[in-house]
Enzyme design. Structure first.
Site, PDB file in Angstrom:
ATOM      1  N   SER A   1       0.825  -1.209   0.000  1.00  0.00           N
ATOM      2  CA  SER A   1       0.000   0.000   0.000  1.00  0.00           C
ATOM      3  C   SER A   1       0.862   1.264   0.000  1.00  0.00           C
ATOM      4  CB  SER A   1      -0.898   0.024   1.232  1.00  0.00           C
ATOM      5  OG  SER A   1      -1.960  -0.880   1.128  1.00  0.00           O
ATOM      6  N   PRO A   2       0.327   2.360  -0.543  1.00  0.00           N
ATOM      7  CA  PRO A   2       1.030   3.641  -0.430  1.00  0.00           C
ATOM      8  C   PRO A   2       1.130   4.047   1.042  1.00  0.00           C
ATOM      9  CG  PRO A   2      -0.802   3.757  -2.000  1.00  0.00           C
ATOM     10  CD  PRO A   2      -0.952   2.473  -1.267  1.00  0.00           C
TER      11      PRO A   2
ATOM     12  N   ALA B   1       1.173   8.585  -1.338  1.00  0.00           N
ATOM     13  CA  ALA B   1       0.335   9.667  -1.841  1.00  0.00           C
ATOM     14  C   ALA B   1       1.217  10.830  -2.276  1.00  0.00           C
ATOM     15  CB  ALA B   1      -0.653  10.116  -0.759  1.00  0.00           C
TER      16      ALA B   1
ATOM     17  N   TYR C   1      -9.473  13.121   2.527  1.00  0.00           N
ATOM     18  CA  TYR C   1      -8.774  14.057   1.656  1.00  0.00           C
ATOM     19  C   TYR C   1      -9.737  14.626   0.609  1.00  0.00           C
ATOM     20  CZ  TYR C   1      -4.752  12.224   4.133  1.00  0.00           C
ATOM     21  OH  TYR C   1      -3.879  11.863   5.123  1.00  0.00           O
TER      22      TYR C   1
ATOM     23  N   ARG D   1      -8.508   4.370  -4.589  1.00  0.00           N
ATOM     24  CA  ARG D   1      -8.664   4.016  -3.170  1.00  0.00           C
ATOM     25  C   ARG D   1      -9.811   4.835  -2.601  1.00  0.00           C
ATOM     26  NH1 ARG D   1      -5.139   2.318   1.730  1.00  0.00           N
ATOM     27  NH2 ARG D   1      -4.091   1.147   0.089  1.00  0.00           N
TER      28      ARG D   1
ATOM     29  N   LEU E   1      -5.263  -4.993   8.237  1.00  0.00           N
ATOM     30  CA  LEU E   1      -4.865  -6.055   9.166  1.00  0.00           C
ATOM     31  C   LEU E   1      -5.009  -7.442   8.561  1.00  0.00           C
ATOM     32  CD1 LEU E   1      -6.267  -4.717  12.571  1.00  0.00           C
ATOM     33  CD2 LEU E   1      -4.009  -4.383  11.571  1.00  0.00           C
TER      34      LEU E   1
ATOM     35  N   ARG F   1       1.359  -0.824   6.831  1.00  0.00           N
ATOM     36  CA  ARG F   1       2.185  -0.809   8.041  1.00  0.00           C
ATOM     37  C   ARG F   1       2.802  -2.180   8.312  1.00  0.00           C
ATOM     38  NH1 ARG F   1      -2.644   2.236  10.207  1.00  0.00           N
ATOM     39  NH2 ARG F   1      -2.080   4.431  10.080  1.00  0.00           N
TER      40      ARG F   1
END
Length: 372
Positions: free
Chosen positions: A23-24, A59, A183, A231, A302, A325
């Protein structure tokens, strides 16, 4: 049954070696001018040799006001594109992972300090800027944003297109638009952040209008053989907000415009969100988007247990599994998942001696498996 997590996946002309995506992840480590630094070379390069089939860069702002912080990556100038060239070149030289980039605009959540510096709002006199949004409704605890005019929206749309063209010139394999987490594009979509009374507000069709127009313009500027995804926050986790039904409708509209996948994330529009975070908690959203909209879904949230990630693919909840993460915590996650599932993951030859097969004194086996 062979592991779907390590099966190839094709989108348009792009074939991924497996279904694992990185992921970004915002790094807040660009120069004040928005240029990539040696940190990006290390960070992205490390993830490119992780064994994942796809790595999506963080991003990346399409204009100065589109940054979250003053140290966020940008792609609104040719100089910024030039600073990214060494990062892309390293990944091409040392990895077969596909390389994507996420284009974004922070909107009303922009102009803040880096997280480890307090994450407080930065006023213009301290090097920040006036945030902009769909309307003048502030994110709680942040300054009141400037409501974008139709003309300003057209200019930002052109910024997205220009950034996409720079990404194409850099030969990125995939593009992702950020329409999640509170955003700018998310603020147009969510009724909790969009109080406009023109054709870009009001009902669902009005709130979707500008994000769809931006997607269509970017799709037209991006090479036809390369995929684009979006996304989204599949739910606001708050009463009166965007929900899973809206996400299915948005995915249907995106599919009609040539979208190749939707990443089903969630939240970020309001601090009043009520989320019970647990392994796989966002999988139901990916499943609905994939099964009801007929749109390939990238699942996030997760999914760190290989068996859970594999089951999501086997059950038809998603086509791709993305880790953010978790991949920073364990950048060799794909290798360990392959071992757990009886599969193989790509790795650079420089690391062959760390392959589990070497534990049994067979140095050639690692290279043989790498070539499968």
């Amino acid at each position: 049954m062979s592991a779907l997590l390590f099966a190839p996946y094709m989108m348009r002309d792009l074939t991924l070696a497996n279904r694992i995506a990185v992921s970004p992840m915002a790094q807040y480590s660009a120069t004040p001018e928005g240029h990539a630094t040696p940190w990006h070379l290390m960070h992205v390069g490390n993830l490119a040799v992780s064994g994942a089939g796809l790595v999506i860069m963080e991003a990346t702002a399409v204009e100065p006001r589109g940054r979250v912080s003053t140290r966020c990556l940008g792609l609104w100038t040719d100089a910024q594109a030039e600073a990214l060239q060494p990062v892309v070149a390293f990944c091409r030289d040392h990895s077969k992972a596909a390389l994507g980039i996420q284009l974004a605009h922070a909107g009303r959540k922009g102009s803040v300090e880096r997280p480890w510096e307090g994450n407080e709002s930065l006023p213009p006199e301290a090097g920040g800027w006036q945030p902009v949004s769909s309307c003048d409704l502030a994110y709680p605890g942040r300054p009141v944003p400037q409501m974008l005019t139709i003309g300003e929206m057209a200019a930002i749309q052109a910024d997205f297109v220009a950034a996409a063209r720079r990404a194409a010139a850099l030969d990125f394999d995939l593009l992702e638009l950020h329409a999640a987490h509170g955003y700018l594009l998310n603020c147009f979509l969510s009724p909790l952040a969009n109080r406009r009374n023109d054709s870009y507000g009001g009902d669902l069709a009005g709130r979707m209008r500008w994000p769809l127009e931006i997607f269509a313009a970017v799709r037209a500027a991006w090479p036809a053989g390369k995929p684009i995804g979006v996304r989204i926050s599949a739910t606001d986790w708050a009463a009166g907000g965007w929900d899973a039904d809206d996400s299915v409708a948005f995915a249907v509209a995106l599919k009609a415009l040539g979208c190749d996948y939707v990443t089903a994330s969630s939240g970020g529009i309001t601090p009043a969100q009520a989320i019970r975070v647990r392994p796989g908690y966002q999988l139901p959203f990916a499943r609905r988007i994939q099964q009801e909209a007929g749109m390939p879904a990238m699942a996030v949230g997760l999914l760190h247990e290989p068996d859970l990630a594999e089951q999501a693919l086997q059950d038809g909840a998603a086509e791709l599994i993305a880790l953010g993460r978790g991949m920073m915590w364990e950048p060799r996650w794909a290798w360990h998942a392959a071992e757990a599932l009886g599969a193989t993951a790509p790795f650079p030859p420089q690391y062959a001696r760390s392959h589990p097969s070497m534990r049994f004194g067979d140095p050639g086996k690692a290279f043989a498996e790498r070539g499968r």
